[in-house]
Scaffold this active site. Sequence first.
Site, PDB file in Angstrom:
ATOM      1  CG  HIS A  11      61.422  19.953  66.834  1.00 31.33           C
ATOM      2  ND1 HIS A  11      61.785  21.065  66.114  1.00 31.33           N
ATOM      3  CD2 HIS A  11      61.073  20.432  68.059  1.00 31.33           C
ATOM      4  CE1 HIS A  11      61.680  22.137  66.867  1.00 31.33           C
ATOM      5  NE2 HIS A  11      61.242  21.787  68.053  1.00 31.33           N
ATOM      6  CG  ASN A  39      58.505  19.994  63.510  1.00 35.52           C
ATOM      7  OD1 ASN A  39      58.731  19.874  64.719  1.00 35.52           O
ATOM      8  ND2 ASN A  39      59.427  20.377  62.646  1.00 35.52           N
ATOM      9  CD  GLU A  70      63.310  20.653  62.918  1.00 35.14           C
ATOM     10  OE1 GLU A  70      62.233  20.244  63.395  1.00 35.14           O
ATOM     11  OE2 GLU A  70      63.613  21.858  62.907  1.00 35.14           O
ATOM     12  CG  ASP A  95      68.428  22.082  70.944  1.00 31.45           C
ATOM     13  OD1 ASP A  95      68.456  22.816  71.939  1.00 31.45           O
ATOM     14  OD2 ASP A  95      67.376  21.652  70.452  1.00 31.45           O
TER      15      ASP A  95
HETATM   16  P1  PGA Z   1      58.680  25.855  72.950  1.00 29.97           P
HETATM   17  O1  PGA Z   1      59.505  24.992  71.910  1.00 29.97           O
HETATM   18  O2  PGA Z   1      59.066  25.346  74.310  1.00 29.97           O
HETATM   19  O3  PGA Z   1      59.153  27.272  72.744  1.00 29.97           O
HETATM   20  O4  PGA Z   1      57.237  25.633  72.657  1.00 29.97           O
HETATM   21  C1  PGA Z   1      59.511  23.614  72.078  1.00 29.97           C
HETATM   22  C2  PGA Z   1      60.346  22.967  71.003  1.00 29.97           C
HETATM   23  O5  PGA Z   1      60.365  23.476  69.868  1.00 29.97           O
HETATM   24  O6  PGA Z   1      60.957  21.937  71.277  1.00 29.97           O
END
Ligand code: PGA
Length: 261
Positions: free
Chosen positions: A144, A142, A149, A71
């Site tokens: 995702h 959450n 999301e 992404d």
């Molecule tokens: P993080 O984010 O590796 O910074 O914990 C993970 C994500 O949001 O997919």
Amino acid sequence: MKILVFENKEEASFYVAESLKEVIQRKLNSTEITVLGLATGSTPLETYKILNRFYDNGDISFKNVVTFNLDEYYPISPNSVNSYRHFMNTKLFFKTDIPLENTYIPSGDIEPNEIKEHCVKYDDLIAEHGGIEIQLLGIGLNGHIGFNEPKSQKNSLTRLVALSNTTRIAASDAFGGIDQVPEKAISMGIKSILRANKIILMAWGTHKAEIIKKLVDFEVTDEIPATFLKEHSDVTVILDKEAASALPQNAYTFVEQTINQ
Ligand code: PGA
């Protein structure tokens, strides 16, 4: 889903980096390419550091590697320090011999009327390269994966998505305030991710324990997009002890990993 738990994220990341090295080395002396699906965020940082070390030691070359990132924020300039293009260039790509033209990340700086075509082309490009061999994933608080999301659908492909509040809050420090965090992103879809041959989801720290427990306990639900991974036949969840702390011990295998420098 196979769940492996390690003493700490360093040992866990070493295991992941070794798995990637093995796949890359297997094809090193052929003309075949290795297609990796890569993630950004704090979770894969240690893995990228170890891959850089493997490269510095001459254990590995990325000459035949092609990467697709999950992404990118939208809109964002690739030169912004918060862009995932900048993240990948500085944490991995510039430190190895990967040809930059082999590194694909959705573009954050295209015109709105170009987004649809860009997204279709992204999934097509992955297919034209023979699909993703190993897909790395983190997991959001959450649930995702990528920027899929809650409420993302199983048949979703690469597309423009609206970021949730949870996600924008998590990014607000880096951007210098929530107002500065883009409201949208371009993300590979659930279907794009599930097409990978093998998927490795990593999570570290106590703040991830609750979502990991939900991932394990819940049936497949669009409320927690990571649960769609249960429909894939080769998913390994790699955790440190903290991220596994809400799971019963019989839910996982504890792995003692030695780190060879
Ligand atoms: P993080 O984010 O590796 O910074 O914990 C993970 C994500 O949001 O997919």
